[in-house]
Design a protein around this motif. Structure first.
Motif, PDB file in Angstrom:
ATOM      1  N   GLU A   1       0.862  -1.181   0.000  1.00  0.00           N
ATOM      2  CA  GLU A   1       0.000   0.000   0.000  1.00  0.00           C
ATOM      3  C   GLU A   1       0.899   1.231   0.000  1.00  0.00           C
ATOM      4  O   GLU A   1       1.953   1.237   0.640  1.00  0.00           O
ATOM      5  N   GLN A   2       0.500   2.278  -0.719  1.00  0.00           N
ATOM      6  CA  GLN A   2       1.303   3.491  -0.776  1.00  0.00           C
ATOM      7  C   GLN A   2       0.469   4.704  -0.392  1.00  0.00           C
ATOM      8  O   GLN A   2      -0.695   4.821  -0.756  1.00  0.00           O
ATOM      9  N   THR A   3       1.087   5.616   0.364  1.00  0.00           N
ATOM     10  CA  THR A   3       0.481   6.898   0.707  1.00  0.00           C
ATOM     11  C   THR A   3       1.564   7.971   0.612  1.00  0.00           C
ATOM     12  O   THR A   3       2.759   7.675   0.715  1.00  0.00           O
ATOM     13  N   LEU A   4       1.139   9.200   0.411  1.00  0.00           N
ATOM     14  CA  LEU A   4       2.080  10.309   0.363  1.00  0.00           C
ATOM     15  C   LEU A   4       2.486  10.701   1.774  1.00  0.00           C
ATOM     16  O   LEU A   4       1.671  10.752   2.693  1.00  0.00           O
TER      17      LEU A   4
ATOM     18  N   ILE B   1       7.128   8.878  -0.563  1.00  0.00           N
ATOM     19  CA  ILE B   1       6.096   7.845  -0.635  1.00  0.00           C
ATOM     20  C   ILE B   1       6.281   6.903   0.546  1.00  0.00           C
ATOM     21  O   ILE B   1       7.364   6.342   0.741  1.00  0.00           O
ATOM     22  N   LYS B   2       5.235   6.753   1.349  1.00  0.00           N
ATOM     23  CA  LYS B   2       5.290   5.793   2.449  1.00  0.00           C
ATOM     24  C   LYS B   2       4.689   4.472   1.968  1.00  0.00           C
ATOM     25  O   LYS B   2       3.540   4.415   1.553  1.00  0.00           O
ATOM     26  N   LEU B   3       5.501   3.428   2.009  1.00  0.00           N
ATOM     27  CA  LEU B   3       5.058   2.097   1.606  1.00  0.00           C
ATOM     28  C   LEU B   3       4.716   1.268   2.833  1.00  0.00           C
ATOM     29  O   LEU B   3       5.476   1.257   3.810  1.00  0.00           O
ATOM     30  N   LYS B   4       3.587   0.584   2.779  1.00  0.00           N
ATOM     31  CA  LYS B   4       3.271  -0.411   3.798  1.00  0.00           C
ATOM     32  C   LYS B   4       3.418  -1.780   3.130  1.00  0.00           C
ATOM     33  O   LYS B   4       2.607  -2.169   2.290  1.00  0.00           O
TER      34      LYS B   4
ATOM     35  N   ARG C   1       3.648   3.197 -10.089  1.00  0.00           N
ATOM     36  CA  ARG C   1       4.040   4.315 -10.958  1.00  0.00           C
ATOM     37  C   ARG C   1       4.203   5.545 -10.067  1.00  0.00           C
ATOM     38  O   ARG C   1       3.243   6.058  -9.518  1.00  0.00           O
ATOM     39  N   ILE C   2       5.443   5.991  -9.900  1.00  0.00           N
ATOM     40  CA  ILE C   2       5.753   7.116  -9.033  1.00  0.00           C
ATOM     41  C   ILE C   2       6.050   8.339  -9.892  1.00  0.00           C
ATOM     42  O   ILE C   2       6.985   8.328 -10.705  1.00  0.00           O
TER      43      ILE C   2
ATOM     44  N   VAL D   1      13.556   7.858  -6.504  1.00  0.00           N
ATOM     45  CA  VAL D   1      12.800   7.106  -7.507  1.00  0.00           C
ATOM     46  C   VAL D   1      12.023   8.040  -8.412  1.00  0.00           C
ATOM     47  O   VAL D   1      11.711   9.170  -8.056  1.00  0.00           O
ATOM     48  N   ASN D   2      11.701   7.516  -9.595  1.00  0.00           N
ATOM     49  CA  ASN D   2      10.839   8.226 -10.530  1.00  0.00           C
ATOM     50  C   ASN D   2      10.347   7.224 -11.569  1.00  0.00           C
ATOM     51  O   ASN D   2      11.115   6.388 -12.044  1.00  0.00           O
ATOM     52  N   GLY D   3       9.073   7.282 -11.913  1.00  0.00           N
ATOM     53  CA  GLY D   3       8.542   6.347 -12.900  1.00  0.00           C
ATOM     54  C   GLY D   3       8.185   5.018 -12.267  1.00  0.00           C
ATOM     55  O   GLY D   3       7.624   4.943 -11.168  1.00  0.00           O
ATOM     56  N   LEU D   4       8.528   3.924 -12.949  1.00  0.00           N
ATOM     57  CA  LEU D   4       8.136   2.584 -12.509  1.00  0.00           C
ATOM     58  C   LEU D   4       9.017   2.083 -11.371  1.00  0.00           C
ATOM     59  O   LEU D   4      10.236   2.080 -11.469  1.00  0.00           O
ATOM     60  N   VAL D   5       8.372   1.653 -10.291  1.00  0.00           N
ATOM     61  CA  VAL D   5       9.062   1.035  -9.159  1.00  0.00           C
ATOM     62  C   VAL D   5       8.505  -0.375  -8.997  1.00  0.00           C
ATOM     63  O   VAL D   5       7.291  -0.564  -8.897  1.00  0.00           O
ATOM     64  N   GLN D   6       9.394  -1.372  -8.995  1.00  0.00           N
ATOM     65  CA  GLN D   6       8.989  -2.771  -8.862  1.00  0.00           C
ATOM     66  C   GLN D   6       9.334  -3.258  -7.460  1.00  0.00           C
ATOM     67  O   GLN D   6      10.457  -3.068  -6.985  1.00  0.00           O
ATOM     68  N   ILE D   7       8.368  -3.914  -6.821  1.00  0.00           N
ATOM     69  CA  ILE D   7       8.578  -4.452  -5.477  1.00  0.00           C
ATOM     70  C   ILE D   7       8.259  -5.939  -5.497  1.00  0.00           C
ATOM     71  O   ILE D   7       7.128  -6.337  -5.788  1.00  0.00           O
TER      72      ILE D   7
END
Length: 288
Positions: free
Chosen positions: A30-33, A38-41, A143-144, A93-99
């Motif tokens: 999950e992502q929030t600003l 960007i804060k990722l959970k 997509r960031i 980061v910018n653009g596509l981020v893969q996790i």
């Protein structure tokens, strides 16, 4: 990092293998600003009693591999928690981020066996080396897009000027025009002028001068939340409102009532205070 089918010489829990019975591993993000960041959970769900116990003892860990090919950013977040928060900094980061998420051995595991091995492997034992994958979760693509605007250049809404009164030793802030005017003592202004062109020292200047001025302006806006139209003609107000909206913060009565001006000022300026402290201790490189 793109997840691909891979052959393992030992049992692994994954979607397309049948090494285990009644076992399951999946992951989500999950992502929030959080300001400009960007804060990722990062979430992981594991169903296998023996491996769950090994997570508790940290013999195995959840590993979330984060990669942005556009910026060459790579990070592995190791944890024994099923939910873990991680901050992706705006500049990384910018653009596509893969996790991609995995369960990995945190140490060499000799003669590993599991009661839930499928019948083909039941009774076998395997030597697992540290770092080997024990389970494969999901891949999440984010997509960031950067959200910075005028506030990246503080000169667009701030003006730092010397006081005309030589007896004044305090800093004063004036928000009655297009810019937030910061009036500082003449001697202080001379020092500021000589140092402000250095990019390395900007976080220090922002922490000492811009943050307090922004807190003052935001506090005035918060206190005036029932008649914000008084500020509509000011460029500094429109810039702050625009930046806030990109962070999902609305300049309306309800949202402003719950705003912490000091906390939000730091987020608007990308948290300069820790950077200033690092600079003052002689560490000019940002932390990872």
């Amino acid at each position: 990092m793109q997840l691909r089918s891979k052959y393992f010489t030992y049992p692994v829990i994954s979607e397309d293998t049948f090494f285990y019975e009644n076992s399951f591993f999946t992951s989500s993000v999950e992502q929030t600003l959080d300001g400009y960041n960007i804060k990722l959970k990062l979430k992981a769900t594991l169903i296998n009693p023996e491996l769950e116990d090994m997570v508790k003892t940290e013999d195995v860990l959840y590993a979330h591999h984060i990669e942005c090919t556009q910026t060459c950013f790579r990070k592995v977040v190791l944890t024994n928690e099923s939910e873990k928060e991680f901050i992706l900094r705006d500049g990384d980061v910018n653009g596509l981020v893969q996790i991609c998420s995995f369960l990995v051995a945190n140490k060499d595991i000799n003669k590993y066996s599991n009661k839930l091995f499928s019948s083909d492997f039941r009774g076998f034992r395997f030597d697992i080396e540290k770092g080997c994958i024990m389970a494969v979760g999901n891949q999440v693509n984010l997509r960031i897009n950067k959200i910075r605007d005028d506030l990246a250049n503080t000169a667009s809404i701030f003006s730092i000027v010397p006081s005309r009164d030589e007896t004044i030793t305090n800093i004063k802030v004036d928000i009655s025009g297009n810019k937030i005017v910061v009036v500082i003592p003449q001697e202080t202004f001379s020092i500021y002028s000589n140092m402000s062109s250095s990019l390395d020292i900007q976080p220090v200047m922002h922490s000492m001068l811009i943050i307090p001025s922004l807190v003052y302006a935001l506090t005035e806006v918060k206190d005036s939340r029932t008649h914000l139209y008084d500020y509509e003609d000011y460029r500094w107000y429109r810039s702050l409102r625009k930046a806030a909206e990109k962070m999902n913060v609305k300049f309306d009565e309800e949202c402003l009532a719950n705003m912490d001006p000091f906390d939000f000022a730091q987020k608007l300026l990308d948290s300069p205070i820790p950077k200033a402290v690092n600079y003052l201790r002689g560490d000019n490189d940002e932390e990872d």
